[in-house]
Design an enzyme around this catalytic site. Sequence first.
Site, PDB file in Angstrom:
ATOM      1  N   HIS A 189       0.834  -1.202   0.000  1.00  0.00           N
ATOM      2  CA  HIS A 189       0.000   0.000   0.000  1.00  0.00           C
ATOM      3  C   HIS A 189       0.863   1.244   0.000  1.00  0.00           C
ATOM      4  O   HIS A 189       0.543   2.231  -0.652  1.00  0.00           O
ATOM      5  CB  HIS A 189      -0.905   0.013   1.228  1.00  0.00           C
ATOM      6  N   ARG A 296     -10.017  -4.226 -16.839  1.00  0.00           N
ATOM      7  CA  ARG A 296      -9.903  -5.646 -16.476  1.00  0.00           C
ATOM      8  C   ARG A 296     -10.560  -5.859 -15.103  1.00  0.00           C
ATOM      9  O   ARG A 296      -9.919  -5.722 -14.069  1.00  0.00           O
ATOM     10  CB  ARG A 296      -8.430  -6.052 -16.412  1.00  0.00           C
ATOM     11  N   ARG A 332     -14.705  -4.966 -19.133  1.00  0.00           N
ATOM     12  CA  ARG A 332     -14.694  -6.371 -19.560  1.00  0.00           C
ATOM     13  C   ARG A 332     -15.145  -7.227 -18.393  1.00  0.00           C
ATOM     14  O   ARG A 332     -14.689  -7.051 -17.268  1.00  0.00           O
ATOM     15  CB  ARG A 332     -13.275  -6.780 -19.967  1.00  0.00           C
ATOM     16  N   GLU A 429      -9.839 -12.847 -29.292  1.00  0.00           N
ATOM     17  CA  GLU A 429      -8.529 -13.234 -28.753  1.00  0.00           C
ATOM     18  C   GLU A 429      -8.276 -14.731 -28.890  1.00  0.00           C
ATOM     19  O   GLU A 429      -7.326 -15.260 -28.325  1.00  0.00           O
ATOM     20  CB  GLU A 429      -8.374 -12.773 -27.301  1.00  0.00           C
ATOM     21  N   ASN A 452      -2.666 -10.462 -26.871  1.00  0.00           N
ATOM     22  CA  ASN A 452      -1.847 -11.290 -25.963  1.00  0.00           C
ATOM     23  C   ASN A 452      -2.294 -12.754 -26.061  1.00  0.00           C
ATOM     24  O   ASN A 452      -1.482 -13.663 -26.228  1.00  0.00           O
ATOM     25  CB  ASN A 452      -1.995 -10.827 -24.511  1.00  0.00           C
ATOM     26  N   ASP A 453      -3.601 -12.954 -25.928  1.00  0.00           N
ATOM     27  CA  ASP A 453      -4.089 -14.328 -26.018  1.00  0.00           C
ATOM     28  C   ASP A 453      -4.147 -14.809 -27.462  1.00  0.00           C
ATOM     29  O   ASP A 453      -3.890 -15.981 -27.743  1.00  0.00           O
ATOM     30  CB  ASP A 453      -5.459 -14.457 -25.340  1.00  0.00           C
ATOM     31  N   ARG A 463       1.874 -17.823 -22.977  1.00  0.00           N
ATOM     32  CA  ARG A 463       2.382 -16.462 -22.769  1.00  0.00           C
ATOM     33  C   ARG A 463       3.137 -16.314 -21.453  1.00  0.00           C
ATOM     34  O   ARG A 463       3.831 -15.338 -21.215  1.00  0.00           O
ATOM     35  CB  ARG A 463       1.231 -15.439 -22.852  1.00  0.00           C
ATOM     36  N   CYS A 500      -6.575  -4.138 -27.993  1.00  0.00           N
ATOM     37  CA  CYS A 500      -6.278  -3.806 -26.597  1.00  0.00           C
ATOM     38  C   CYS A 500      -5.186  -4.679 -25.995  1.00  0.00           C
ATOM     39  O   CYS A 500      -4.854  -4.534 -24.827  1.00  0.00           O
ATOM     40  CB  CYS A 500      -7.546  -3.901 -25.745  1.00  0.00           C
TER      41      CYS A 500
HETATM   42  C1  PEP Z   1      -5.316  -9.972 -24.470  1.00  0.00           C
HETATM   43  O1  PEP Z   1      -5.410 -11.192 -24.342  1.00  0.00           O
HETATM   44  O2  PEP Z   1      -4.672  -9.421 -25.383  1.00  0.00           O
HETATM   45  C2  PEP Z   1      -5.971  -9.082 -23.496  1.00  0.00           C
HETATM   46  C3  PEP Z   1      -6.008  -7.777 -23.669  1.00  0.00           C
HETATM   47  O3  PEP Z   1      -6.478  -9.646 -22.373  1.00  0.00           O
HETATM   48  P1  PEP Z   1      -5.580 -10.129 -21.119  1.00  0.00           P
HETATM   49  O4  PEP Z   1      -4.168  -9.674 -21.374  1.00  0.00           O
HETATM   50  O5  PEP Z   1      -6.187  -9.517 -19.920  1.00  0.00           O
HETATM   51  O6  PEP Z   1      -5.735 -11.604 -21.179  1.00  0.00           O
HETATM   52 MG    MG Z   2      -6.853 -12.041 -22.987  1.00  0.00          MG
END
Ligand code: PEP
Ligand code: MG
Length: 539
Positions: A189, A296, A332, A429, A452-453, A463, A500
């Site tokens: 904190h 998120r 989300r 994704e 990312n996914d 990942r 995103c």
């Molecule tokens: C992604 O998968 O690109 C994404 C934005 O979601 P997260 O990184 O939260 O899985």
């Molecule tokens: Mg994702």
Amino acid sequence: MITAKGQCVQKGIAIGKILIYRKPKPRILSEKITDTEEQLRAYRDAKEEAIRELSYMSEMTEDKISKEQAMIFSAHMMLLQEPDFDHAVTEEIVQRHHNASYAVYRAGEDLASFFATVKDNPYINERAADFRDVTDRVIRKIQHIDDEIRLPSDPVILLSDDFSAQEVAGLNPSQVLALVSAKGSVNSHASILARSLGITALVDTGIAVSEKYNDRTGVADAIDGRFLIDPEEELLQEMHEKQKIFLDSRKELEQLIGTKTETKSGKRVSLFANISSVLEAKMAQRSDAEGIGLFRSEYLFLNRQSDPSEEEQFRIYKAVVETMNPKPVVIRTLDLGADKQDQSRTGKEENPALGVRGIRLSLDHPGMFQTQLRAIFRASAFGNVGIMFPMIVSKEEVETIRTMIDDVKEELVKEQIPFTDPKIGVMIETPAAALISDELAGLVDFFSIGTNDLTQYTLAMDRQNAALPVRQNVHHEAILRLIELTVQNAHKNKIPVAICGELAADSALTSYFLKIGVDELSVPVSAILSLRKWIRSQD
Ligand code: PEP
Ligand code: MG
């Protein structure tokens, strides 16, 4: 010269005189007493004073920083008001004839060690430190010890063993060049508060804090994570230059606040932020984000024993929405599972990344999902809200979600609770979602590509696994083709498409994204102004 490595809490370079801060240590001696009433009174007066002080800290933090951060102090107040705690202290005094300081110490230690030993729950474990903080405060009050950090008028680098959240919240940032501590962690904190106040800070330097460092020259390099005491002239000069470069580039970026995100030839793209808390929404607003492209929400559910109630979620969503209003905020729904593990719901899975995660988990727990939808819909009455769903692979999932949304809306109408009609989107994704994006586009109002996914599932590369060269493959042709296909299908159906995932902030791909017609890039708050700068430099 002394050099110590540390972890950067808030980026920056501070150069100046060191001031050692030592927490005033109360004396904790076990003494047998006869004046029970007097000791009880001393404890109760001290507790009342501590609660008043915490309440003041909470109000001040809410004014200076945010409601969310102020909650640290209200939580401390609640710990002090725990009947179990009061009972334990009273028993120590009345039954065991211990003096007030020792009684508070014993009761606090018992509860703290209970918190510290709860298995597999780091959140609860961290609360042990909170308990020690609050009992220390009461003991200082019993012993009339003044614990305010007094700073000289010239700003200093404050060096201590560790800082508590209270200590950081009480600081005037203009009197502190940097905070450096021997212990501490980036996500405590105290560190969160230092970041919110924009104070350059380093933790975990391991330095043996000693009065002999008072008034000596220190350099807190919170870019490369090191702390120097009495650096040689040449190195000091180098640090001054590094500091100038850092400050100049920050100033230059700040000049871009209020400017458009467009190329020299006038091509525009919306520049949104990815966040996971109200505090980050405030930071996004300060960095001139044009909206929130990804909130998120799963971070509200992690590290706690029970799910946040509809009311708690509603308050947080509303705070984010109001912070950004009239800019859009895309919330989300819960994306637990995989790297955001939640074994209490999914059980142990062989391949969690391919298991019950994201929308699958929400659809398996309709009660929990409906609560979240209700909270988001209620927040929609306070600004511009969109909802999107993670890990979609089929049309059927979207149809089920639509039916559940209709039910939630019907309920809210019946209960006469106001809401607006948020835009409904899905994350693209998974390769499946990208490949059927022509069909999905007809069912929703927008797409947001989670690279990312999409990368991990397209390349079959975890990942999380540092041994896999995912990073070198992020520009893989297969991913770019899936992105392009998604954009084409979105536009054929006249819906906008955002990116995103982390790739959105990858300037090597920005021109390409603009060329294929991506409508929005949603990036970490820290990347907003630098990406705007890059886009404005392109033809
Ligand atoms: C992604 O998968 O690109 C994404 C934005 O979601 P997260 O990184 O939260 O899985
Ligand atoms: Mg994702």
